[in-house]
Scaffold this motif. Structure first.
Motif: not given
Length: 322
Positions: A252-253, A264-266, A290-293
């Motif tokens: 799901l992540g 939400q994936a985290i 973490a890179y996307i955020t």
């Protein structure tokens, strides 16, 4: 400078050998011989150092010491050997071949799965044939061989063949992709019927896996891909509500990451980590989230768990960030 050193070397070396071969040497004459030979060796060492290529001149003390001791400990023979080696190395270099390729025998493409597995035609070789071969029949054979590869390798090659100029090659590739998609859709229909009868969380997870497979392989694109990802998310949440499993949270992540929903994936990736999965299994996806955020400190933290094997994509990412 070089001429002066050469004349000085010859003069003192001749003097030293004159003393040896024409007199019964006394202790004083032995001292004169050693001094004359040493001066000749020092001159020749300096001359040799000047003739050396730049990369062999340093470190300075080591180079001069070697040249001096070699010539001093081997009177005359050492100088002759040094002169010959310098001449050969500097003025008679080994000829290098200008031919950078070697013609090899052309092997026929395999026709069965067993032949592909034991053959030199892997995914890379088949890709080269599809891109560079001028023979449409050979490209058609390559498409047939691609069908025997694992789905993860075959689908990108079949999509490449869809752009071929030959109608036959494109039709073969389209038929192969259609067959893979049909197989997955049949499994989805089968698992949905089983889920309607039993409503087990494992069946919901299997349905989500097949939807994810359509997206992961690159078969679905655009609106259809978004629909499949939504279906995968729906069945995964049903499965997680009934039974908490690390594999469900991990998948799901990944689905949420593909939908560009890293926050939400985290949550689900962290739950997968706490659910018993090893850090190495979850770290790549947590690092991506973490890179996307924009949390680059956490990216570096998770990248430390990436493998160090040379040639692996994750190891290349780790090397770049280190």
């Amino acid at each position: 400078m070089k001429a002066w050193l050469c004349i000085q070397t010859i003069s003192f070396e001749v003097l030293s050998f004159y003393l040896v071969f024409n007199h019964e040497l006394t202790s004083a004459e032995w001292t004169t011989f050693v001094a004359s030979h040493a001066i000749a060796c020092a001159s020749f060492a300096a001359l040799s150092w000047l003739l050396l290529p730049q990369k062999f001149k340093f470190p300075l003390i080591s180079s001069l010491s070697f040249l001096f001791l070699f010539n001093f400990l081997l009177p005359l023979v050492g100088m002759i050997g040094t002169a010959c080696s310098l001449l050969i190395a500097l003025y008679l270099p080994r000829k290098q071949s200008q031919i950078t390729w070697q013609e090899c025998e052309e092997h026929p493409l395999p026709q069965s799965p067993g032949e592909v597995l034991g053959n030199q035609y892997g995914a890379g070789a088949l890709r080269e044939i599809l891109i560079h071969s001028d023979d449409p029949d050979r490209r058609s054979l390559a498409v047939n061989a691609v069908c025997h590869l694992p789905r993860q390798q075959s689908v990108p090659l079949l999509q490449l063949a869809l752009k071929d100029l030959s109608d036959d090659v494109r039709l073969l590739a389209y038929a192969a992709l259609e067959g893979i998609e049909s197989q997955i859709n049949e499994l989805i229909s089968l698992f949905k019927k089983q889920y309607e009868n039993t409503a087990q969380p494992a069946k919901a997870f299997e349905i989500a896996q097949q939807y994810w497979e359509l997206c992961y392989l690159g078969i679905a694109e655009g609106v259809l891909k978004r629909h499949y990802l939504e279906q995968a998310e729906h069945y995964l949440k049903i499965s997680i509500e009934k039974e908490q499993r690390a594999s469900n949270n991990l998948l799901l992540g990944r689905v949420l990451l593909e939908q560009q929903r890293p926050d939400q994936a985290i949550i689900y990736l962290t739950a997968a980590l706490h659910g018993g999965l090893r850090v190495k299994q979850v770290a790549p996806y947590l690092a991506e989230a973490a890179y996307i955020t924009g949390d680059y400190q956490k990216v570096k933290q998770y990248i430390d768990y990436f493998p160090d094997q040379k040639g692996e994509r994750l190891s290349q990412i780790k090397e770049y960030w280190s």
